[in-house]
Every structure is written in structure tokens, then in C-alpha cells.
Write a protein that holds these residues in place. Sequence first.
Motif, PDB file in Angstrom:
ATOM      1  N   GLY A   1       1.545   1.894  -3.593  1.00  0.00           N
ATOM      2  CA  GLY A   1       0.323   2.692  -3.798  1.00  0.00           C
ATOM      3  C   GLY A   1      -0.912   1.892  -4.173  1.00  0.00           C
TER       4      GLY A   1
ATOM      5  N   GLU B   1       0.831  -1.210   0.000  1.00  0.00           N
ATOM      6  CA  GLU B   1       0.000   0.000   0.000  1.00  0.00           C
ATOM      7  C   GLU B   1       0.862   1.254   0.000  1.00  0.00           C
ATOM      8  OE1 GLU B   1      -4.228  -0.774   2.136  1.00  0.00           O
ATOM      9  OE2 GLU B   1      -2.500  -0.780   3.482  1.00  0.00           O
ATOM     10  N   SER B   2       1.791   1.339   0.967  1.00  0.00           N
ATOM     11  CA  SER B   2       2.475   2.617   1.131  1.00  0.00           C
ATOM     12  C   SER B   2       3.586   2.819   0.124  1.00  0.00           C
ATOM     13  CB  SER B   2       2.986   2.767   2.563  1.00  0.00           C
ATOM     14  OG  SER B   2       4.004   1.824   2.787  1.00  0.00           O
TER      15      SER B   2
END
Length: 134
Positions: free
Chosen positions: A28, A24-25
Motif C-alpha cells: 500500500g 504498491e499493491s
Amino acid sequence: MKLLKIDHLGIAVNDMDAARQVWESILGLSFEGKETVEAQKVTTGFLPVGESEVELLESTSPDGPVAKFIEKRGEGFQHVAFRVENIEEALAELKEKGVKLIDEKPRKGAGGAMIAFLHPKSTNGVLVELCQRD
Ligand SMILES: C[C@@H](C(=O)O)C(=O)SCCNC(=O)CCNC(=O)[C@H](O)C(C)(C)COP(=O)(O)OP(=O)(O)OC[C@H]1O[C@@H](n2cnc3c(N)ncnc32)[C@H](O)[C@@H]1OP(=O)(O)O
Ligand SMILES: [Co+2]
């Protein structure tokens, strides 16, 4: 038999929540949620990317395929899943061609899909999953 698209890429991870953070981080992607598929001794976590998805795989048991994979090779790419229109037909055709099937009959996978695996020895060292979604 026609492969319609890459449905997902399976990535073996030690810890779903830690891995989710990375995908996710750093990359993205958005996490769609977890689902345990006891028959495969895994908890899955899907992150869509374009027309396909990343499937994070955390083992639920030390004797499951994902735990064994990590023990031998460490975390990483574990399988590619191709979407097919008719999995029964695809399996029959592959069997006829002499491909070594792990699953002769489709089984229930994540998200209500029907899935079956081909042995990596038959497919250049890559574990292949066929996947039908209706
Ligand atoms: C929920 C579902 C979904 O999407 O809906 C999922 O994806 S479930 C995803 C998790 N489920 C699965 O993976 C189910 C299908 N997998 C299996 O049945 C198993 O993992 C096998 C692929 C048959 C491997 O079995 P096992 O680990 O007992 O055998 P083994 O360690 O002796 O391995 C035999 C040979 O295959 C190689 N090998 C093992 N796993 C591999 C993999 N993932 N990719 C490529 N090669 C692999 C080993 O290095 C070894 O090669 P050498 O002989 O050269 O050393
Ligand atoms: Co999969």
C-alpha cells in the motif's frame, strides 16, 4: 555525529516495475518516481513510509554493486541509510574511530542528497549509507 533518522532502506530488485507493483499493491505504499544515479550504476525508486522511505534499486549495469549483490545473495535488503546533519563531519569522526569507509568524500545520490557508504565489515555485516539533505 548524530544520526537523525532512518532516511531509507535500500532493496535490491531485478525489475523496478515488477517490484513497484509489489510494494504498491501488497504493502500500500505510493511510488514517487524513478531516478537513475549513474555514479552508482542504479535506477532508484522511492516509496515514502512515515518519516522514512523504501528505496528500490535496479542495476543499470552487470558490474554495478546492486547487480553483484543480487548475483551473490539474490534480491533483498541491501543497505540502510541514516540521515545526518553534516556528512563531512560524520565521515571525519568515523575515520578517526577507525571505521572502514567506502567513500572518504561525500558523493551525489538520489534526490540531490550527499551520500557516503561505510563498509559492511565495519558495521556487523550491514552496508550503511550516510545521507545529508539540505
Ligand atoms: C543512489 C544511492 C542513494 O540512496 O542515493 C544508493 O543507495 S546507491 C546503492 C548501491 N551502491 C552501493 O552499494 C555502493 C556501496 N557498495 C559497495 O561499494 C560494494 O557493494 C561493497 C559493499 C564494498 C561490496 O563490494 P563487492 O561486492 O565488490 O565486494 P564483495 O562481493 O567481495 O563483498 C565483500 C564482503 O561484503 C559483503 N557484502 C557485499 N555487499 C553487501 C551488502 N550490501 N550488505 C552486506 N554485506 C555485503 C559480501 O558478502 C562480502 O562478504 P564475505 O567476504 O563475508 O563474503
Ligand atoms: Co540509498
